[in-house]
Design a protein around this motif. Structure first.
Motif, PDB file in Angstrom:
ATOM      1  N   ASP A 136       0.827  -1.200   0.000  1.00 11.97           N
ATOM      2  CA  ASP A 136       0.000   0.000   0.000  1.00 11.97           C
ATOM      3  C   ASP A 136       0.869   1.261   0.000  1.00 11.97           C
ATOM      4  O   ASP A 136       0.379   2.362   0.187  1.00 11.97           O
ATOM      5  CB  ASP A 136      -0.962  -0.006   1.194  1.00 11.97           C
ATOM      6  CG  ASP A 136      -0.267  -0.197   2.533  1.00 11.97           C
ATOM      7  OD1 ASP A 136       0.979  -0.349   2.563  1.00 11.97           O
ATOM      8  OD2 ASP A 136      -0.968  -0.219   3.556  1.00 11.97           O
ATOM      9  N   GLN A 137       2.175   1.066  -0.216  1.00  7.56           N
ATOM     10  CA  GLN A 137       3.095   2.199  -0.329  1.00  7.56           C
ATOM     11  C   GLN A 137       4.287   1.786  -1.170  1.00  7.56           C
ATOM     12  O   GLN A 137       4.577   0.600  -1.316  1.00  7.56           O
ATOM     13  CB  GLN A 137       3.560   2.660   1.047  1.00  7.56           C
ATOM     14  CG  GLN A 137       4.430   1.628   1.768  1.00  7.56           C
ATOM     15  CD  GLN A 137       4.782   2.059   3.171  1.00  7.56           C
ATOM     16  OE1 GLN A 137       3.900   2.332   3.960  1.00  7.56           O
ATOM     17  NE2 GLN A 137       6.058   2.132   3.468  1.00  7.56           N
ATOM     18  N   ASN A 138       4.979   2.759  -1.742  1.00 11.90           N
ATOM     19  CA  ASN A 138       6.171   2.459  -2.529  1.00 11.90           C
ATOM     20  C   ASN A 138       7.340   2.159  -1.604  1.00 11.90           C
ATOM     21  O   ASN A 138       7.430   2.685  -0.498  1.00 11.90           O
ATOM     22  CB  ASN A 138       6.531   3.636  -3.436  1.00 11.90           C
ATOM     23  CG  ASN A 138       5.581   3.749  -4.611  1.00 11.90           C
ATOM     24  OD1 ASN A 138       5.044   2.751  -5.074  1.00 11.90           O
ATOM     25  ND2 ASN A 138       5.369   4.959  -5.084  1.00 11.90           N
ATOM     26  N   ASP A 147       0.483  -2.000  -6.687  1.00 15.68           N
ATOM     27  CA  ASP A 147      -0.452  -1.461  -5.701  1.00 15.68           C
ATOM     28  C   ASP A 147      -1.366  -2.592  -5.240  1.00 15.68           C
ATOM     29  O   ASP A 147      -2.121  -3.155  -6.039  1.00 15.68           O
ATOM     30  CB  ASP A 147      -1.263  -0.328  -6.330  1.00 15.68           C
ATOM     31  CG  ASP A 147      -2.184   0.368  -5.347  1.00 15.68           C
ATOM     32  OD1 ASP A 147      -2.530  -0.222  -4.295  1.00 15.68           O
ATOM     33  OD2 ASP A 147      -2.586   1.513  -5.634  1.00 15.68           O
TER      34      ASP A 147
END
Length: 162
Positions: A136-138, A147
């Motif tokens: 849910d984050q890079n 994603d």
């Protein structure tokens, strides 16, 4: 030969939820999907007191239960060595794609499912078979970033990669 993709991550990262979203998308593309899930604990799919449970409890190594809707083969290891992933794959009936949940150390292409909020470390730094991360984050590594909230994009990646 079936395409095989693994999903690895610690408990609570969202592996099962993500796989549950991917399966109908793969099936909608006309693919036969099989799943192999590794459990780290003793589990039972049988109901105590039912005939099949009683047969296993009596000592049967295998009990096959069949109906017009499904069949299941239960195999008690009875002190045998747990089968490895290759042995389990050989038991599947002609899938187009196999999703493997668990088997973190098996040398198959894997997508790491990771959420910083779980507090668990990343798997990719020590596993050369991780080809992408679903999160849910890079992250700051060189892996392909997926994603976790875009299952269709993850299906596209799987089908292109495998």
């Amino acid at each position: 030969m079936a395409k095989i993709i693994g999903f690895a991550g610690y408990s609570g990262s969202g592996k099962t939820t993500l796989i549950e979203q991917l399966i109908p998308l793969l099936v909608a593309r006309g693919l036969r999907v099989s799943v192999i899930k590794h459990a780290h604990h003793r589990f039972d799919i049988d109901v105590p007191g039912k005939d099949s449970w009683r047969h296993r409890e009596a000592g049967a190594t295998e009990v096959l239960v069949s109906s017009s809707h499904r069949w299941v083969l239960m195999h008690e290891l009875r002190h045998e060595v747990e089968p490895d992933l290759d042995q389990l794959l050989a038991k599947l009936t002609d899938p187009d794609i196999v999703i493997v949940e668990g088997f973190k150390t098996h040398p198959i292409k894997k997508i790491e499912v990771w959420r910083e909020s779980t507090g668990h470390p990343r798997i990719a730094p020590t596993d050369p078979f991780v080809v992408a991360i679903a999160s849910d984050q890079n992250t700051t590594d060189n892996l392909i970033q997926l994603d976790i909230n875009q299952p269709q994009a993850i299906v596209d990646f799987i089908l292109e990669m495998t």
